[in-house]
Design an enzyme around this catalytic site. Structure first.
Site, PDB file in Angstrom:
ATOM      1  N   PHE A   1     -70.665  53.623 -38.111  1.00 26.37           N
ATOM      2  CA  PHE A   1     -71.120  54.920 -38.633  1.00 26.37           C
ATOM      3  C   PHE A   1     -70.419  55.306 -39.939  1.00 26.37           C
ATOM      4  O   PHE A   1     -70.685  56.377 -40.490  1.00 26.37           O
ATOM      5  CB  PHE A   1     -70.918  56.025 -37.579  1.00 26.37           C
ATOM      6  CG  PHE A   1     -69.510  56.154 -37.069  1.00 26.37           C
ATOM      7  CD1 PHE A   1     -68.573  56.913 -37.758  1.00 26.37           C
ATOM      8  CD2 PHE A   1     -69.108  55.508 -35.905  1.00 26.37           C
ATOM      9  CE1 PHE A   1     -67.266  57.031 -37.312  1.00 26.37           C
ATOM     10  CE2 PHE A   1     -67.796  55.626 -35.433  1.00 26.37           C
ATOM     11  CZ  PHE A   1     -66.878  56.388 -36.150  1.00 26.37           C
TER      12      PHE A   1
ATOM     13  N   ASN B   1     -70.571  67.395 -36.132  1.00 25.82           N
ATOM     14  CA  ASN B   1     -69.622  68.165 -35.305  1.00 25.82           C
ATOM     15  C   ASN B   1     -68.788  69.171 -36.109  1.00 25.82           C
ATOM     16  O   ASN B   1     -67.758  69.645 -35.675  1.00 25.82           O
ATOM     17  CB  ASN B   1     -68.749  67.222 -34.475  1.00 25.82           C
ATOM     18  CG  ASN B   1     -67.884  66.318 -35.322  1.00 25.82           C
ATOM     19  OD1 ASN B   1     -67.855  66.431 -36.549  1.00 25.82           O
ATOM     20  ND2 ASN B   1     -67.151  65.431 -34.677  1.00 25.82           N
TER      21      ASN B   1
ATOM     22  N   HIS C   1     -63.330  68.992 -39.284  1.00 22.80           N
ATOM     23  CA  HIS C   1     -62.334  67.915 -39.242  1.00 22.80           C
ATOM     24  C   HIS C   1     -60.940  68.518 -39.093  1.00 22.80           C
ATOM     25  O   HIS C   1     -60.653  69.575 -39.663  1.00 22.80           O
ATOM     26  CB  HIS C   1     -62.363  67.103 -40.548  1.00 22.80           C
ATOM     27  CG  HIS C   1     -61.182  66.188 -40.682  1.00 22.80           C
ATOM     28  ND1 HIS C   1     -61.158  64.933 -40.117  1.00 22.80           N
ATOM     29  CD2 HIS C   1     -59.966  66.381 -41.254  1.00 22.80           C
ATOM     30  CE1 HIS C   1     -59.972  64.384 -40.355  1.00 22.80           C
ATOM     31  NE2 HIS C   1     -59.228  65.242 -41.044  1.00 22.80           N
TER      32      HIS C   1
ATOM     33  N   GLU D   1     -53.461  63.549 -45.556  1.00 27.39           N
ATOM     34  CA  GLU D   1     -54.711  64.259 -45.866  1.00 27.39           C
ATOM     35  C   GLU D   1     -54.452  65.480 -46.751  1.00 27.39           C
ATOM     36  O   GLU D   1     -55.227  65.767 -47.659  1.00 27.39           O
ATOM     37  CB  GLU D   1     -55.427  64.642 -44.569  1.00 27.39           C
ATOM     38  CG  GLU D   1     -55.948  63.413 -43.835  1.00 27.39           C
ATOM     39  CD  GLU D   1     -56.594  63.686 -42.492  1.00 27.39           C
ATOM     40  OE1 GLU D   1     -57.200  62.756 -41.934  1.00 27.39           O
ATOM     41  OE2 GLU D   1     -56.483  64.818 -41.970  1.00 27.39           O
TER      42      GLU D   1
ATOM     43  N   TYR E   1     -61.733  58.956 -44.933  1.00 31.22           N
ATOM     44  CA  TYR E   1     -62.046  58.318 -43.639  1.00 31.22           C
ATOM     45  C   TYR E   1     -61.682  56.829 -43.629  1.00 31.22           C
ATOM     46  O   TYR E   1     -62.257  56.067 -42.858  1.00 31.22           O
ATOM     47  CB  TYR E   1     -63.531  58.505 -43.322  1.00 31.22           C
ATOM     48  CG  TYR E   1     -63.867  59.856 -42.706  1.00 31.22           C
ATOM     49  CD1 TYR E   1     -63.186  60.336 -41.582  1.00 31.22           C
ATOM     50  CD2 TYR E   1     -64.886  60.649 -43.226  1.00 31.22           C
ATOM     51  CE1 TYR E   1     -63.502  61.574 -41.011  1.00 31.22           C
ATOM     52  CE2 TYR E   1     -65.202  61.890 -42.652  1.00 31.22           C
ATOM     53  CZ  TYR E   1     -64.509  62.333 -41.544  1.00 31.22           C
ATOM     54  OH  TYR E   1     -64.818  63.543 -40.959  1.00 31.22           O
TER      55      TYR E   1
ATOM     56  N   LYS F   1     -67.044  70.791 -42.475  1.00 30.06           N
ATOM     57  CA  LYS F   1     -67.921  69.794 -43.097  1.00 30.06           C
ATOM     58  C   LYS F   1     -69.217  70.465 -43.568  1.00 30.06           C
ATOM     59  O   LYS F   1     -69.484  71.633 -43.239  1.00 30.06           O
ATOM     60  CB  LYS F   1     -68.196  68.685 -42.072  1.00 30.06           C
ATOM     61  CG  LYS F   1     -66.932  67.973 -41.567  1.00 30.06           C
ATOM     62  CD  LYS F   1     -67.319  66.777 -40.702  1.00 30.06           C
ATOM     63  CE  LYS F   1     -66.296  66.455 -39.650  1.00 30.06           C
ATOM     64  NZ  LYS F   1     -66.695  65.311 -38.787  1.00 30.06           N
TER      65      LYS F   1
ATOM     66  N   THR G   1     -64.071  64.907 -30.160  1.00 22.75           N
ATOM     67  CA  THR G   1     -64.928  64.437 -31.258  1.00 22.75           C
ATOM     68  C   THR G   1     -66.418  64.632 -30.956  1.00 22.75           C
ATOM     69  O   THR G   1     -67.171  65.109 -31.800  1.00 22.75           O
ATOM     70  CB  THR G   1     -64.641  62.941 -31.521  1.00 22.75           C
ATOM     71  OG1 THR G   1     -63.237  62.790 -31.779  1.00 22.75           O
ATOM     72  CG2 THR G   1     -65.430  62.431 -32.704  1.00 22.75           C
TER      73      THR G   1
ATOM     74  N   ARG H   1     -66.085  72.816 -31.469  1.00 21.96           N
ATOM     75  CA  ARG H   1     -67.210  71.872 -31.389  1.00 21.96           C
ATOM     76  C   ARG H   1     -68.074  72.136 -30.161  1.00 21.96           C
ATOM     77  O   ARG H   1     -69.296  71.999 -30.208  1.00 21.96           O
ATOM     78  CB  ARG H   1     -66.676  70.437 -31.395  1.00 21.96           C
ATOM     79  CG  ARG H   1     -66.227  69.978 -32.782  1.00 21.96           C
ATOM     80  CD  ARG H   1     -65.450  68.684 -32.707  1.00 21.96           C
ATOM     81  NE  ARG H   1     -65.183  68.100 -34.019  1.00 21.96           N
ATOM     82  CZ  ARG H   1     -64.310  67.135 -34.219  1.00 21.96           C
ATOM     83  NH1 ARG H   1     -63.615  66.633 -33.195  1.00 21.96           N
ATOM     84  NH2 ARG H   1     -64.128  66.649 -35.429  1.00 21.96           N
TER      85      ARG H   1
ATOM     86  N   ARG I   1     -56.169  70.596 -33.136  1.00 20.16           N
ATOM     87  CA  ARG I   1     -57.111  69.650 -32.512  1.00 20.16           C
ATOM     88  C   ARG I   1     -57.687  70.229 -31.217  1.00 20.16           C
ATOM     89  O   ARG I   1     -58.835  69.986 -30.871  1.00 20.16           O
ATOM     90  CB  ARG I   1     -56.406  68.323 -32.218  1.00 20.16           C
ATOM     91  CG  ARG I   1     -55.966  67.559 -33.448  1.00 20.16           C
ATOM     92  CD  ARG I   1     -57.068  66.764 -34.084  1.00 20.16           C
ATOM     93  NE  ARG I   1     -57.583  65.703 -33.241  1.00 20.16           N
ATOM     94  CZ  ARG I   1     -58.447  64.763 -33.653  1.00 20.16           C
ATOM     95  NH1 ARG I   1     -58.878  64.767 -34.920  1.00 20.16           N
ATOM     96  NH2 ARG I   1     -58.889  63.842 -32.831  1.00 20.16           N
TER      97      ARG I   1
END
Ligand code: UDP
Ligand code: MG
Length: 162
Positions: free
Chosen positions: A68, A123, A126, A137, A60, A20, A102, A113, A96
């Protein structure tokens, strides 16, 4: 030998991973890419783009009712994102794990993270959360011709198919 190769091919999967804007701005691209690369996963697609807001909202869409959501979409479209597709056995689930929980306050030490971020809203990375999401995605972010099929020399050593 043939059986090993067939089993390996059957378990091959792809996931969508994005650094990100915070990760890009903080100069963490090589650190993050190297964690996936050293693990033995294979990079099959990569590009840097500033996603427009409506694109971020599509990405998203599952979170559209969360408080948020708007801030998150504004943030994702606020600067360059490094979009990638990684391939490997178990790469969706294990990707992951490499990324971590998260909220970086709850991520296991050693995860991306945990090691490189502090708050949930920044964070840095993704990763698709399952096979269906991964498929959707990858399709949203990449055209088919932007993904490369190739065999890496290391693969037979990574999977024991030599
Ligand atoms: N997020 C946030 N506040 C929250 C939960 C999530 O800002 O309370 C952000 C966070 O950046 C997260 C993203 O929304 O990475 C997507 O949320 P999701 O639950 O899908 O987490 P992820 O799959 O990224 O771990
Ligand atoms: Mg998610």
């Amino acid at each position: 030998m043939l059986q090993e190769q067939e089993a390996h091919a059957a378990q091959m999967e792809r996931t969508f991973i994005a650094i990100k804007p915070d990760g890009v701005q903080r100069g963490l691209i090589s650190e993050i890419v190297s964690r996936f690369e050293r693990k033995g996963f294979k990079l099959v697609g990569i590009k840097i783009i500033v996603p427009p807001k409506d694109f971020a909202q599509k990405h998203y869409h599952d979170l559209k009712d969360r408080p948020f959501f708007n801030g998150l979409c504004n943030f994702l479209s606020s600067g360059p994102v490094l979009a990638m597709v990684w391939e490997g056995e178990g790469v969706i689930r294990y990707g992951r794990k490499l990324i971590g929980a998260t909220d970086p306050q709850n991520s296991e030490p050693g995860s991306i993270r945990a090691d490189l971020a502090v708050v949930v809203g920044r964070n840095i990375i993704h990763g698709s959360d399952g096979p269906e999401t991964a498929k959707d995605e990858i399709k949203l972010w990449f055209k088919a011709e932007e993904l490369v099929n190739y065999t890496s020399n290391a693969e037979k050593w990574i999977y024991g198919t030599n």
